[in-house]
Design a protein around this motif. Structure first.
Motif, PDB file in Angstrom:
ATOM      1  N   LEU A  15       0.816  -1.214   0.000  1.00 16.63           N
ATOM      2  CA  LEU A  15       0.000   0.000   0.000  1.00 16.63           C
ATOM      3  C   LEU A  15       0.851   1.266   0.000  1.00 16.63           C
ATOM      4  N   GLY A  16       2.139   1.115   0.334  1.00 15.36           N
ATOM      5  CA  GLY A  16       2.999   2.278   0.492  1.00 15.36           C
ATOM      6  C   GLY A  16       2.821   2.941   1.836  1.00 15.36           C
ATOM      7  N   TYR A  17       2.406   2.163   2.842  1.00 12.59           N
ATOM      8  CA  TYR A  17       2.076   2.700   4.156  1.00 12.59           C
ATOM      9  C   TYR A  17       2.924   2.030   5.232  1.00 12.59           C
ATOM     10  N   SER A  18       3.280   2.797   6.267  1.00 12.33           N
ATOM     11  CA  SER A  18       4.047   2.280   7.395  1.00 12.33           C
ATOM     12  C   SER A  18       3.216   2.430   8.666  1.00 12.33           C
ATOM     13  N   PRO A  19       2.762   1.343   9.251  1.00 16.22           N
ATOM     14  CA  PRO A  19       1.860   1.433  10.401  1.00 16.22           C
ATOM     15  C   PRO A  19       2.599   1.709  11.713  1.00 16.22           C
ATOM     16  N   THR A  20       1.847   2.161  12.696  1.00 16.74           N
ATOM     17  CA  THR A  20       2.348   2.253  14.055  1.00 16.74           C
ATOM     18  C   THR A  20       2.247   0.866  14.696  1.00 16.74           C
ATOM     19  N   ARG A  21       2.768   0.737  15.905  1.00 14.14           N
ATOM     20  CA  ARG A  21       2.656  -0.549  16.609  1.00 14.14           C
ATOM     21  C   ARG A  21       1.189  -0.907  16.868  1.00 14.14           C
ATOM     22  N   VAL A  22       0.409   0.079  17.248  1.00  6.34           N
ATOM     23  CA  VAL A  22      -1.019  -0.185  17.501  1.00  6.34           C
ATOM     24  C   VAL A  22      -1.708  -0.633  16.222  1.00  6.34           C
ATOM     25  N   GLN A  23      -1.416   0.026  15.124  1.00  6.40           N
ATOM     26  CA  GLN A  23      -2.030  -0.361  13.851  1.00  6.40           C
ATOM     27  C   GLN A  23      -1.580  -1.752  13.419  1.00  6.40           C
ATOM     28  N   LEU A  24      -0.329  -2.088  13.695  1.00  5.69           N
ATOM     29  CA  LEU A  24       0.155  -3.438  13.395  1.00  5.69           C
ATOM     30  C   LEU A  24      -0.653  -4.472  14.164  1.00  5.69           C
ATOM     31  N   LEU A  25      -0.872  -4.226  15.438  1.00  4.26           N
ATOM     32  CA  LEU A  25      -1.627  -5.175  16.255  1.00  4.26           C
ATOM     33  C   LEU A  25      -3.065  -5.304  15.769  1.00  4.26           C
ATOM     34  N   LEU A  26      -3.713  -4.168  15.525  1.00  2.00           N
ATOM     35  CA  LEU A  26      -5.115  -4.195  15.115  1.00  2.00           C
ATOM     36  C   LEU A  26      -5.302  -4.858  13.752  1.00  2.00           C
ATOM     37  N   GLY A  27      -4.306  -4.748  12.883  1.00  8.08           N
ATOM     38  CA  GLY A  27      -4.421  -5.337  11.560  1.00  8.08           C
ATOM     39  C   GLY A  27      -3.658  -6.638  11.399  1.00  8.08           C
ATOM     40  N   LEU A  28      -3.149  -7.180  12.498  1.00  2.87           N
ATOM     41  CA  LEU A  28      -2.308  -8.376  12.423  1.00  2.87           C
ATOM     42  C   LEU A  28      -3.020  -9.514  11.699  1.00  2.87           C
ATOM     43  N   ASP A  29      -2.372 -10.036  10.667  1.00  3.59           N
ATOM     44  CA  ASP A  29      -2.943 -11.081   9.816  1.00  3.59           C
ATOM     45  C   ASP A  29      -2.334 -12.422  10.193  1.00  3.59           C
ATOM     46  N   VAL A  30      -3.076 -13.207  10.988  1.00  3.38           N
ATOM     47  CA  VAL A  30      -2.550 -14.503  11.443  1.00  3.38           C
ATOM     48  C   VAL A  30      -2.924 -15.640  10.500  1.00  3.38           C
ATOM     49  N   LYS A  31      -3.767 -15.346   9.527  1.00  2.00           N
ATOM     50  CA  LYS A  31      -4.203 -16.311   8.506  1.00  2.00           C
ATOM     51  C   LYS A  31      -5.018 -17.436   9.126  1.00  2.00           C
ATOM     52  N   ASP A  32      -4.481 -18.124  10.137  1.00  2.52           N
ATOM     53  CA  ASP A  32      -5.193 -19.211  10.809  1.00  2.52           C
ATOM     54  C   ASP A  32      -5.853 -18.650  12.068  1.00  2.52           C
ATOM     55  N   SER A  33      -7.148 -18.459  12.012  1.00  6.85           N
ATOM     56  CA  SER A  33      -7.863 -17.816  13.116  1.00  6.85           C
ATOM     57  C   SER A  33      -7.926 -18.688  14.370  1.00  6.85           C
ATOM     58  N   SER A  34      -7.556 -19.954  14.256  1.00  5.43           N
ATOM     59  CA  SER A  34      -7.579 -20.839  15.427  1.00  5.43           C
ATOM     60  C   SER A  34      -6.366 -20.638  16.326  1.00  5.43           C
ATOM     61  N   ILE A  35      -5.362 -19.923  15.846  1.00 13.65           N
ATOM     62  CA  ILE A  35      -4.145 -19.693  16.630  1.00 13.65           C
ATOM     63  C   ILE A  35      -4.396 -18.594  17.647  1.00 13.65           C
ATOM     64  N   PRO A  36      -4.175 -18.871  18.943  1.00 16.68           N
ATOM     65  CA  PRO A  36      -4.363 -17.806  19.946  1.00 16.68           C
ATOM     66  C   PRO A  36      -3.296 -16.727  19.792  1.00 16.68           C
ATOM     67  N   VAL A  37      -3.689 -15.492  20.005  1.00 10.88           N
ATOM     68  CA  VAL A  37      -2.776 -14.373  19.802  1.00 10.88           C
ATOM     69  C   VAL A  37      -2.719 -13.534  21.073  1.00 10.88           C
ATOM     70  N   ASP A  38      -1.502 -13.272  21.519  1.00  5.25           N
ATOM     71  CA  ASP A  38      -1.280 -12.404  22.674  1.00  5.25           C
ATOM     72  C   ASP A  38      -0.441 -11.221  22.214  1.00  5.25           C
TER      73      ASP A  38
END
Length: 306
Positions: A15-38
């Motif tokens: 996209l040509g965009y550099s996210p903040t840490r908060v934006q990284l967390l909110l948009g984190l793409d784990v692909k497998d939704s069954s994986i718990p994320v902390d």
């Protein structure tokens, strides 16, 4: 978590965009939704990637090492955001006074705060069922009269911050999955999560719930908070003086005749231009396929599955 972080930053790099840490967390793409994320584990792995020089961070922004120039480019574009946001809020204020409009959201790079100086103000407008044609007509009318809409072909005389009203949906058609590219549509997922609601009568909560498929790869995503609710004061909404069904049909025929030839030709051929009584989507220059290809190439370069 390593792949999830790199995959998310690859999407932003495309996209040509550099996210903040908060934006990284909110948009984190784990692909497998069954994986718990902390989130603490995510940030710990992020620090490891920084130590390995795979990820860089400065000015509060993150980027893959080979795309760190995007951080400085984004900072320069941030200079235009206050002006664009003022214009966007004024536009949303007008739209929200139309009696059929339920929510107005800012989209794309302006919602992220890093639009180019000459970039459009793109909006998603949610309206009441059975009113989409009158909603679009009266939404676009003042901006057409003021020559404040995007110039599709000749941009030499275009005004700054043109108002692009290219996506209307009714409140009975809130699920956007039907407009997704086959297999996966990373741009649509990111677009959805990055919306900035400027006006909302409460329908955005339902919009969020209806699109659970779009956000299933993003377990840390949170619902949006509108910058402002609707004005329910006595003079807040224009009166319902134009409710007749004949008016909806008349404005439908009128607008169809005035659509550019390219829109009429592309209508309902695929998901770029969709025209019916529940959706008006005019993304003639839809770049989602190119974006997906760029995104996949970046993922391949860093050894992760898109």
């Amino acid at each position: 978590m390593r792949e999830s972080i790199i995959r998310t930053l690859a999407l932003n790099a495309a996209l040509g965009y550099s996210p903040t840490r908060v934006q990284l967390l909110l948009g984190l793409d784990v692909k497998d939704s069954s994986i718990p994320v902390d989130h603490k584990i995510v940030l710990s792995v992020l620090d490891e990637l920084k130590q390995q020089n795979l990820v860089v961070e400065f000015h509060g922004r993150l980027a893959l090492f080979d795309y760190q120039d995007q951080i400085e480019a984004g900072r320069l574009n941030e200079l235009f955001f206050p002006r664009k946001l003022r214009r966007a809020r004024w536009t949303a204020g007008y739209l929200s006074k139309l009696p059929w409009v339920r929510a107005v959201s800012l989209c794309n790079t302006t919602a992220l705060g890093q639009a180019r100086d000459g970039g459009d103000l793109d909006f998603l407008v949610i309206v009441k069922a059975g009113t989409i044609w009158r909603s679009r007509f009266f939404s676009a009318l003042p901006f057409a009269l003021l020559n404040a809409r995007p110039a599709v072909f000749d941009k030499s005389n275009a005004k700054k911050d043109p108002v692009c009203l290219s996506f209307f949906v009714t409140d009975e058609n809130l699920n956007l999955w039907d407009f997704s590219l086959p297999e996966d549509d990373p741009y649509l997922r990111h677009w959805f999560l990055s919306l900035m609601p400027l006006k909302d009568d409460g329908v955005m909560c339902h919009f969020w719930d209806q699109n659970h498929v779009l956000r299933q790869r993003h377990p840390l995503a949170k619902p949006w908070i509108a910058l402002s609710g609707h004005d329910y004061s006595a003079g807040g909404k224009l009166k319902y003086s134009l409710q007749n069904s004949w008016l909806e049909g008349f404005l439908k025929r009128l607008q169809w005749k005035r659509f550019p030839k390219v829109i009429r030709e592309m209508a309902n051929q695929d998901t770029r231009v969709v025209i019916n009584d529940r959706v008006l989507k005019f993304h003639v220059q839809d770049q989602r396929e190119k974006f997906r290809q760029d995104y996949r190439l970046i993922c391949q370069k860093y050894g992760v599955d898109p």
